[in-house]
Design an enzyme around this catalytic site. Structure first.
Site, PDB file in Angstrom:
ATOM      1  N   ASP A 159      40.801  36.837  40.511  1.00  0.00           N
ATOM      2  CA  ASP A 159      40.842  37.582  41.764  1.00  0.00           C
ATOM      3  C   ASP A 159      40.872  36.648  42.975  1.00  0.00           C
ATOM      4  O   ASP A 159      41.555  36.921  43.972  1.00  0.00           O
ATOM      5  CB  ASP A 159      39.637  38.516  41.873  1.00  0.00           C
ATOM      6  CG  ASP A 159      39.760  39.758  41.010  1.00  0.00           C
ATOM      7  OD1 ASP A 159      40.881  40.080  40.574  1.00  0.00           O
ATOM      8  OD2 ASP A 159      38.726  40.425  40.784  1.00  0.00           O
ATOM      9  N   HIS A 181      37.793  36.492  35.170  1.00  0.00           N
ATOM     10  CA  HIS A 181      38.553  37.482  35.919  1.00  0.00           C
ATOM     11  C   HIS A 181      38.228  37.400  37.410  1.00  0.00           C
ATOM     12  O   HIS A 181      39.127  37.553  38.255  1.00  0.00           O
ATOM     13  CB  HIS A 181      38.279  38.898  35.423  1.00  0.00           C
ATOM     14  CG  HIS A 181      39.132  39.901  36.136  1.00  0.00           C
ATOM     15  ND1 HIS A 181      40.443  40.135  35.789  1.00  0.00           N
ATOM     16  CD2 HIS A 181      38.894  40.682  37.226  1.00  0.00           C
ATOM     17  CE1 HIS A 181      40.973  41.018  36.624  1.00  0.00           C
ATOM     18  NE2 HIS A 181      40.042  41.368  37.503  1.00  0.00           N
ATOM     19  N   HIS A 183      36.433  40.782  46.517  1.00  0.00           N
ATOM     20  CA  HIS A 183      37.628  40.896  47.343  1.00  0.00           C
ATOM     21  C   HIS A 183      37.312  40.827  48.839  1.00  0.00           C
ATOM     22  O   HIS A 183      38.042  40.193  49.604  1.00  0.00           O
ATOM     23  CB  HIS A 183      38.352  42.200  47.029  1.00  0.00           C
ATOM     24  CG  HIS A 183      38.825  42.302  45.616  1.00  0.00           C
ATOM     25  ND1 HIS A 183      39.696  41.382  45.063  1.00  0.00           N
ATOM     26  CD2 HIS A 183      38.556  43.196  44.644  1.00  0.00           C
ATOM     27  CE1 HIS A 183      39.940  41.721  43.808  1.00  0.00           C
ATOM     28  NE2 HIS A 183      39.256  42.812  43.530  1.00  0.00           N
ATOM     29  N   HIS A 224      46.227  41.065  41.084  1.00  0.00           N
ATOM     30  CA  HIS A 224      46.600  40.479  39.796  1.00  0.00           C
ATOM     31  C   HIS A 224      48.042  39.977  39.807  1.00  0.00           C
ATOM     32  O   HIS A 224      48.328  38.885  39.307  1.00  0.00           O
ATOM     33  CB  HIS A 224      46.401  41.488  38.669  1.00  0.00           C
ATOM     34  CG  HIS A 224      45.002  42.007  38.573  1.00  0.00           C
ATOM     35  ND1 HIS A 224      44.675  43.166  37.894  1.00  0.00           N
ATOM     36  CD2 HIS A 224      43.842  41.537  39.094  1.00  0.00           C
ATOM     37  CE1 HIS A 224      43.373  43.372  37.988  1.00  0.00           C
ATOM     38  NE2 HIS A 224      42.849  42.403  38.717  1.00  0.00           N
TER      39      HIS A 224
END
EC number: 3.5.1.108
Length: 315
Positions: free
Chosen positions: A254, A250, A277, A87
């Site tokens: 990422d 969101h 991720h 973030h």
């Protein structure tokens, strides 16, 4: 440009002054103190574990763990890992910060409200200093793709060459909870669009997964004040969602933070489905491992700023 977002400047940038905050680690549950400090030209973004006296550059090839966050560590010092960096990396990339020392007194960056907005606030309060050194970018020359699984439920991510400067992204997510379901987002990512569309979107989880995560030593600091929790059709947070498609926003945030670990702006078009991720980092590694897939592009300070041209195209 920095990270991979057009910012209206082609010179390296740092902060004007140091600034900090205190919070809790999302997964560790530990109190975490964070300080952002201006750094010299060409320093890069470096995290410092002040409790251990160890510096860890913010690099894609130092990513150590991708379970529900992005964590980095030096290969010979895995005990000094630092987690949940995505973030703050997204916020720094959006603001065009190239050189910075980030001090953290524990194993995790504070989660704050679960989005990148508090980090933008810190950057804005400290102010940005533009330096004399030009920055260079990474131009994607041919498609690079990574995938996990097979068939229509496969998760995948790709970077394609772009006909225009800057970074474009298209992302699709699909979750069994009807409060999330299938969501899509396409965005030309600039500082303005990051601030307006992505920055305040929070991390999220399914209520059914909370007990399992905590049993695994994760999400120990999670709460309804720093994460969206959904249970079937219900959003358990008292204030509900900030945006009806907050979850895909969101996930794109990422992507911004994970690819910022490439350390330079990326001129490309990103596409992904169910990417997280792990795939984001695999994509970065695959790109840099193929010398024919990318090249350095040197900044030409006589040219108009790339972000100005990008915004004109978007308009």
């Amino acid at each position: 440009m920095d990270g991979f977002i057009a910012t209206g400047t082609e010179r390296r940038r740092t902060l004007k002054a140091a600034i900090g905050c205190v919070g809790v680690g999302l997964h560790s549950g530990r109190r975490a103190s964070l300080t952002l400090r201006p750094a010299p030209v060409d320093h890069g973004i470096v995290f410092r574990r002040t409790d251990l006296g160890i510096d860890i550059p913010a690099r894609f090839d130092l990513v150590f763990d991708t379970r529900l966050c992005t964590a980095i560590a030096l290969p010979d010092q895995p005990h000094a890992r630092l987690g949940t960096i995505e973030h703050i990396m997204a916020a720094l990339s959006a603001c065009g910060i190239d050189d910075l020392l980030i001090e953290v007194d524990g194993p995790e960056v504070p989660i704050l409200d679960g989005s990148a907005a508090p980090f933008l606030f810190l950057i804005d309060c400290a102010g940005i200093q533009t330096t004399f050194m030009p920055r260079r970018s990474i131009e994607v020359l041919r498609t690079v793709r990574v995938q996990d699984g097979e068939g229509e439920k496969a998760a995948w991510a790709a970077l394609h060459p772009s006909a225009t400067p800057g970074f474009e992204a298209h992302l699709e997510i699909d979750f069994p909870s009807s409060a999330i379901g299938r969501q899509n987002l396409s965005l030309r990512v600039t500082e303005a669009s990051f601030r307006g569309v992505l920055a305040d979107s929070r991390t999220f989880t399914l209520a059914e997964d909370v007990a399992r995560l905590r049993a695994a030593g994760l999400a120990l600091g999670g709460s309804l004040s720093n994460a969206v929790v959904v249970d079937g059709p219900l959003v358990l947070n008292p204030g509900g969602l900030r945006h009806k498609d907050e979850c895909v926003r969101h996930k794109m945030l990422d992507v911004v933070g994970d690819l910022a670990l490439l350390g330079a702006p990326v001129m490309a078009r990103f596409e992904g489905s169910r990417s997280g991720h792990a795939l984001n980092n695999r994509l970065a590694r695959a790109l840099m491992a193929d010398p024919f897939a990318w090249r350095w592009r040197e900044a030409s300070l006589a040219e108009p700023a790339l972000s100005q041209r990008s915004e004109a195209v978007a308009a």
